[in-house]
Design an enzyme around this catalytic site. Structure first.
Site, PDB file in Angstrom:
ATOM      1  N   GLU A 117      -0.123  19.341  10.095  1.00 22.78           N
ATOM      2  CA  GLU A 117       1.132  19.825  10.653  1.00 22.78           C
ATOM      3  C   GLU A 117       2.264  19.852   9.649  1.00 22.78           C
ATOM      4  OE1 GLU A 117       0.899  19.236  15.406  1.00 22.78           O
ATOM      5  OE2 GLU A 117       2.296  18.025  14.279  1.00 22.78           O
ATOM      6  N   CYS A 134       9.190  19.206   6.437  1.00 22.06           N
ATOM      7  CA  CYS A 134       8.383  17.993   6.281  1.00 22.06           C
ATOM      8  C   CYS A 134       6.922  18.432   6.098  1.00 22.06           C
ATOM      9  CB  CYS A 134       8.561  17.135   7.529  1.00 22.06           C
ATOM     10  SG  CYS A 134       7.611  15.624   7.503  1.00 22.06           S
ATOM     11  N   CYS A 141      -5.344  10.020   7.199  1.00 21.38           N
ATOM     12  CA  CYS A 141      -4.762   9.061   6.256  1.00 21.38           C
ATOM     13  C   CYS A 141      -5.682   7.849   6.150  1.00 21.38           C
ATOM     14  CB  CYS A 141      -3.385   8.617   6.751  1.00 21.38           C
ATOM     15  SG  CYS A 141      -2.404   7.740   5.515  1.00 21.38           S
ATOM     16  N   CYS A 148       1.866   3.620  12.982  1.00 24.07           N
ATOM     17  CA  CYS A 148       1.805   5.060  12.707  1.00 24.07           C
ATOM     18  C   CYS A 148       0.630   5.705  13.419  1.00 24.07           C
ATOM     19  CB  CYS A 148       1.703   5.294  11.203  1.00 24.07           C
ATOM     20  SG  CYS A 148       1.538   7.040  10.766  1.00 24.07           S
ATOM     21  N   GLY A 196      -0.465  11.719   5.864  1.00 25.26           N
ATOM     22  CA  GLY A 196      -1.133  11.322   4.627  1.00 25.26           C
ATOM     23  C   GLY A 196      -0.231  10.655   3.613  1.00 25.26           C
ATOM     24  N   GLU A 197      -0.858  10.165   2.547  1.00 26.41           N
ATOM     25  CA  GLU A 197      -0.144   9.453   1.493  1.00 26.41           C
ATOM     26  C   GLU A 197      -0.136  10.338   0.235  1.00 26.41           C
ATOM     27  OE1 GLU A 197       1.737   6.726   0.860  1.00 26.41           O
ATOM     28  OE2 GLU A 197       1.670   7.492  -1.172  1.00 26.41           O
ATOM     29  N   SER A 228       7.654  10.571  -0.213  1.00 25.06           N
ATOM     30  CA  SER A 228       7.659   9.274   0.465  1.00 25.06           C
ATOM     31  C   SER A 228       6.313   8.587   0.276  1.00 25.06           C
ATOM     32  CB  SER A 228       7.934   9.488   1.956  1.00 25.06           C
ATOM     33  OG  SER A 228       7.847   8.267   2.648  1.00 25.06           O
ATOM     34  N   SER A 250       8.430   3.474   1.961  1.00 19.55           N
ATOM     35  CA  SER A 250       8.334   2.952   3.325  1.00 19.55           C
ATOM     36  C   SER A 250       8.276   1.436   3.251  1.00 19.55           C
ATOM     37  CB  SER A 250       7.077   3.510   4.000  1.00 19.55           C
ATOM     38  OG  SER A 250       7.206   4.901   4.140  1.00 19.55           O
ATOM     39  N   LEU A 251       9.425   0.808   3.343  1.00 20.34           N
ATOM     40  CA  LEU A 251       9.512  -0.640   3.141  1.00 20.34           C
ATOM     41  C   LEU A 251       9.145  -1.387   4.427  1.00 20.34           C
ATOM     42  CD1 LEU A 251      10.349  -2.534   0.804  1.00 20.34           C
ATOM     43  CD2 LEU A 251      12.620  -2.637   1.847  1.00 20.34           C
ATOM     44  N   HIS A 252       9.915  -1.174   5.469  1.00 24.32           N
ATOM     45  CA  HIS A 252       9.629  -1.663   6.821  1.00 24.32           C
ATOM     46  C   HIS A 252       9.648  -3.169   7.022  1.00 24.32           C
ATOM     47  CE1 HIS A 252       8.828   2.480   7.467  1.00 24.32           C
ATOM     48  NE2 HIS A 252       7.571   2.485   7.109  1.00 24.32           N
ATOM     49  N   ASN A 329       8.960   5.392  16.944  1.00 20.08           N
ATOM     50  CA  ASN A 329       8.525   6.389  17.892  1.00 20.08           C
ATOM     51  C   ASN A 329       7.218   5.958  18.524  1.00 20.08           C
ATOM     52  OD1 ASN A 329       9.100   9.119  18.809  1.00 20.08           O
ATOM     53  ND2 ASN A 329      10.030   9.202  16.760  1.00 20.08           N
TER      54      ASN A 329
HETATM   55  N1  SAH Z   1       2.415   7.901   3.600  1.00 19.16           N
HETATM   56  C1  SAH Z   1       3.805   8.139   3.347  1.00 19.16           C
HETATM   57  C2  SAH Z   1       4.396   9.336   4.080  1.00 19.16           C
HETATM   58  C3  SAH Z   1       4.048   9.573   5.518  1.00 19.16           C
HETATM   59  S1  SAH Z   1       4.922   8.820   6.851  1.00 19.16           S
HETATM   60  C4  SAH Z   1       4.605   6.897   3.641  1.00 19.16           C
HETATM   61  O1  SAH Z   1       4.070   5.957   4.200  1.00 19.16           O
HETATM   62  O2  SAH Z   1       5.779   6.851   3.280  1.00 19.16           O
HETATM   63  C5  SAH Z   1       6.614   9.189   6.754  1.00 19.16           C
HETATM   64  C6  SAH Z   1       7.486   8.056   7.341  1.00 19.16           C
HETATM   65  O3  SAH Z   1       7.365   7.950   8.760  1.00 19.16           O
HETATM   66  C7  SAH Z   1       7.092   6.695   6.778  1.00 19.16           C
HETATM   67  O4  SAH Z   1       8.228   5.943   6.452  1.00 19.16           O
HETATM   68  C8  SAH Z   1       6.375   6.085   7.961  1.00 19.16           C
HETATM   69  O5  SAH Z   1       6.336   4.702   7.844  1.00 19.16           O
HETATM   70  C9  SAH Z   1       7.194   6.590   9.129  1.00 19.16           C
HETATM   71  N2  SAH Z   1       6.514   6.489  10.427  1.00 19.16           N
HETATM   72  C10 SAH Z   1       5.207   6.645  10.688  1.00 19.16           C
HETATM   73  N3  SAH Z   1       4.958   6.467  12.013  1.00 19.16           N
HETATM   74  C11 SAH Z   1       6.134   6.215  12.602  1.00 19.16           C
HETATM   75  C12 SAH Z   1       6.510   5.962  13.974  1.00 19.16           C
HETATM   76  N4  SAH Z   1       5.625   5.958  14.957  1.00 19.16           N
HETATM   77  N5  SAH Z   1       7.827   5.757  14.217  1.00 19.16           N
HETATM   78  C13 SAH Z   1       8.724   5.800  13.206  1.00 19.16           C
HETATM   79  N6  SAH Z   1       8.420   6.023  11.917  1.00 19.16           N
HETATM   80  C14 SAH Z   1       7.135   6.222  11.600  1.00 19.16           C
END
Ligand code: SAH
Length: 390
Positions: A117, A134, A141, A148, A196-197, A228, A250-252, A329
């Site tokens: 997508e 995007c 992945c 995710c 994907g990454e 990203s 993507s720190l989180h 989400n």
């Molecule tokens: N693999 C890469 C890019 C793909 S995801 C990465 O991890 O950065 C793009 C962003 O969306 C990332 O920061 C990911 O952590 C975030 N993401 C994935 N699923 C999500 C969800 N359900 N709610 C909010 N953010 C999400």
């Protein structure tokens, strides 16, 4: 005219094309040098090859054409010959969904049947005519980030350079953005934040982005492209040096315990290594800030203490950074909840107070499930329910 020899062209392109029952070569995804070589191998004389390459490049990336027949500065005979040897691909659009807020989501099917997508998100201020595309880097992945949705699907394969470029072409076709102009564009930015990454598909992503940045083609500046990553440390320096786009990480989470739980890749490349790699990212020391993405998960990473640790972490590594707070989400069966709205705002406020920008990324295209981590979910679900009914 004969088919170009596979030897001089990225070998990955040839077997894939054969697999799909296509003996011709797709122009999308070829570098300029490869296109020139392929033209020579296909019978264009060497002195003419550069000129022909530039003409074709202009038609394909400036005018957006998909057929040789319209290339009226190329002789009719040669156009006929080119058609036998090359084609200009577009993946099939399985579905195109338009949200009330202008967001557009495309489910694309590639030649081998794989799907991915692409989402176009216009700027909220319509007058600005800006928008971000995007783009996906892989089908599925391998990372299995626990929050995710893509992580629940297995990796099918890497996308090829042409398939990554094609996502841009499809959006421009649909937004009627041909010929390319530098003013009034609608696709002004790209984020590699789809499925994907990207750093696990480094070579293909690099090649595709170079084509998208090409001065005689789409000409998107590297400053308008963001890659990203979940933190593939060994590839980060190369990404900076060889692609040179903006970096989002993507720190989180702000400690290894929580981060390893929600982003399993952290077990391989822990926070200290990740932050050191961010420091080394070319451009990180001047005005180009690194973006830290931070998904807000209720009771997991969203306390005031987490906010303070996040500030301390960024300060400790002296990084010019900004934080993007992403409300989680949820998806069917997801193990987390989104933080309470008040807490998201509080968290953002605490970070802003320390002098670090921390905007909350507002969900867009909710009505068409275009949000983070939900890409392809509907299609997978629809098929699963069709299967269970049948
Ligand atoms: N693999 C890469 C890019 C793909 S995801 C990465 O991890 O950065 C793009 C962003 O969306 C990332 O920061 C990911 O952590 C975030 N993401 C994935 N699923 C999500 C969800 N359900 N709610 C909010 N953010 C999400």
């Amino acid at each position: 005219m004969s088919l170009p020899l596979p030897g001089s062209i990225d070998p990955i392109l040839v077997p894939r094309a054969k697999l799909a029952g296509e003996s011709r070569l797709d122009i999308l995804g070829l570098s300029r040098a490869e296109l020139k070589t392929a033209l020579i191998e296909a019978g264009v004389s060497a002195p003419q090859a550069s000129m022909r390459m530039r003409q074709i490049w202009h038609w394909v990336y400036h005018r957006g054409v998909t057929s040789f027949a319209v290339m009226d500065n190329i002789t009719k005979d040669l156009r006929g010959d080119l058609e036998k040897v090359f084609y200009i691909s577009r993946p099939e659009i399985v579905t195109a969904q338009y949200s009330e807020d202008g967001t557009r989501k495309y489910l694309l099917k590639f030649r081998d049947g794989s799907e991915a997508e692409t989402v176009y998100i216009p700027d909220e201020d319509e007058k600005k005519h800006r928008g971000t595309l995007c783009i996906s880097a892989q089908v599925g992945c391998t990372l299995n980030c626990r929050f995710c949705y893509t992580g629940t699907q297995r990796l099918v394969r890497n996308l090829e350079p042409g398939e990554i470029v094609a996502q841009m072409m499809i959006a421009r076709d649909d937004l009627e953005e041909w010929p390319i102009s530098t003013e009034g564009r609608r696709v002004t930015n790209i984020v590699m934040m789809g499925m994907g990454e990207p750093l696990y598909n480094f070579e293909n992503v690099k090649k595709a982005l170079k084509i998208i940045m090409d001065k005689e083609g789409i000409q998107l500046s590297r400053r308008r492209i963001t890659l990203s990553t979940a933190g593939v440390v060994p590839m980060m320096e190369r990404a900076g040096k060889e692609i040179g786009v903006n970096l989002a990480v993507s720190l989180h989470a702000t400690n290894n315990e929580v981060r390893s739980e929600i982003v399993p890749l952290n077990k391989k490349y822990p926070l200290e290594e990740l932050m050191a790699a961010c420091q080394k990212y070319p451009g990180a020391h001047n005005s180009r800030r690194i973006t830290f993405e931070y998904v807000m998960l209720k009771g997991i990473n969203d306390s005031d203490k987490d906010a303070k640790q996040l500030i301390a972490l960024i300060h400790r590594y002296k990084l010019p950074a900004k934080v993007n707070l992403i409300p989680f989400n949820p998806w069917p069966g997801s193990p987390y909840e989104c933080s309470d709205w008040d807490q998201v705002k509080r968290f953002s406020g605490l970070i802003f107070k320390s002098g670090i920008s921390a905007p909350i990324r507002m969900p867009r295209g909710r009505d068409i499930m275009a949000a983070c981590g939900q890409l392809k979910s509907e299609s997978v679900k629809e098929r699963a329910s069709a299967r269970s009914k049948g």
